[in-house]
Design an enzyme around this catalytic site. Structure first.
Site, PDB file in Angstrom:
ATOM      1  N   GLY A  10       0.818  -1.205   0.000  1.00 41.82           N
ATOM      2  CA  GLY A  10       0.000   0.000   0.000  1.00 41.82           C
ATOM      3  C   GLY A  10       0.852   1.255   0.000  1.00 41.82           C
ATOM      4  CB  ALA A  11       4.305   1.698  -1.058  1.00 46.57           C
ATOM      5  CG  ASN A  12      -0.897   3.813  -4.072  1.00 47.33           C
ATOM      6  OD1 ASN A  12      -1.090   2.805  -3.420  1.00 47.33           O
ATOM      7  ND2 ASN A  12      -1.873   4.634  -4.400  1.00 47.33           N
ATOM      8  CB  SER A  13      -1.733   7.160  -1.286  1.00 46.20           C
ATOM      9  OG  SER A  13      -2.540   6.079  -0.824  1.00 46.20           O
ATOM     10  N   GLY A  14      -0.512   7.925   1.363  1.00 48.35           N
ATOM     11  CA  GLY A  14      -0.673   7.912   2.811  1.00 48.35           C
ATOM     12  C   GLY A  14       0.551   7.453   3.573  1.00 48.35           C
ATOM     13  N   GLY A  16       1.867   4.524   3.834  1.00 47.98           N
ATOM     14  CA  GLY A  16       2.755   3.659   3.057  1.00 47.98           C
ATOM     15  C   GLY A  16       3.712   4.450   2.190  1.00 47.98           C
ATOM     16  CB  SER A 138      -5.711   0.464  14.467  1.00 49.04           C
ATOM     17  OG  SER A 138      -6.530   1.419  15.117  1.00 49.04           O
ATOM     18  CE1 TYR A 161      -9.037   0.056   9.853  1.00 49.16           C
ATOM     19  CE2 TYR A 161      -9.356   0.757  12.130  1.00 49.16           C
ATOM     20  CZ  TYR A 161      -8.587   0.738  10.976  1.00 49.16           C
ATOM     21  OH  TYR A 161      -7.366   1.385  10.956  1.00 49.16           O
TER      22      TYR A 161
END
Length: 275
Positions: A10-14, A16, A138, A161
């Protein structure tokens, strides 16, 4: 072969993206694992421009076992080591949805997908001296409830979640116990409330909650700090099997420490990935 390799899902945003960028700046060769390769390519270009470091991008959708298997095989064919695995990819589904394999989407991605990907990459981690696994969980996991009669077909929304994050914490504890004599440190992180895509959603509840959540949210770069600390801290500062928040271990409550349900969930997950 690069001297130090880090995989960030998940490294493309946020969180990550910020994690991948900092690891690249710290001389790690970063493999960005993303569902959308076009978005990943744009993010990789930014990282290279800002750090001067080359990065690799590889495709994987954690909502698909077939995609995870394909990624892992490609990775092991391309690289023979793995120093740091950052299991960052995750989501919050505010509507009933399923993975490609028929499991509730939140638990399917946040736990089952992460579980399978980690298991498949263990050969590379075991070949690498002093490797580390960091699961982005979390504090919500401390309040999670998992119905072990149907753990992967449970609720969505916050209940789903928090259950998925409890499952990640249990996975962290179990894997740390399993690998304690193998030289691999396994820890989880509660990154804090961040201004990231996790708050997207079209339900009425999400539309009501989102503005309040984002009002006090930290930047993604700030949220990435604890995960980076756990990944990079000197050995004498870090042990294994813990969940960190603000770079300090959180004391586990009884829900996190319940041995029997934890073992039962791990066995159910193992049975699923073995087919």
């Amino acid at each position: 072969m690069p001297p130090k390799i880090a995989v960030v899902t998940g490294a493309n945003s946020g969180i990550g993206f910020e994690t991948a960028k900092e690891l690249a700046a710290q001389d790690y060769y970063v493999v960005m694992v993303c569902r959308n390769l076009n978005k990943a390519a744009r993010s990789a270009q930014i990282i290279t421009q800002q750090t001067g470091a080359a990065v690799d991008i590889m495709q994987a959708d954690l909502a698909s076992f077939a995609s995870i298997h394909n990624f892992a095989q490609n990775y092991l064919n391309r690289y023979d080591r793995l120093d740091i695995l950052i299991n960052n990819a995750g989501l919050y589904s505010d509507s009933p949805q399923q993975t490609e394999d028929g499991y509730e989407l939140t638990m399917g991605v946040n736990f089952l997908g992460t579980y399978l990907l980690t298991r498949l990459l263990l050969p590379a981690l075991l070949k690498t001296e002093k490797s580390r696994i960091v699961n982005i969980a979390s504090r919500a996991g401390f309040y999670g409830k998992i119905n072990l009669a149907k753990p992967f077909h449970g609720p969505h929304g916050f209940r789903g979640y928090s259950a998925s994050k409890l499952a990640q914490i249990w996975f962290t504890i179990s894997l740390a116990e399993e690998l304690k004599d193998k030289g691999i440190l396994v820890n989880a992180v509660s990154p804090g409330r961040g201004a990231t895509n996790i708050w997207r959603g079209e339900s009425l509840m999400m539309k009501i909650v989102r503005p309040f959540m984002l009002r006090s949210a930290q930047s993604a770069a700030e949220c990435a700090k604890t995960g980076l600390y756990v990944a990079l801290a000197p050995e004498d500062e870090i042990t294994t099997g813990l969940t960190f928040e603000k770079s300090k271990p959180l004391p586990y409550n009884q829900r996190c420490l319940d041995y029997q349900p934890r073992q039962q969930l791990m066995q159910l997950a193992q049975d699923i990935i073995q087919g």
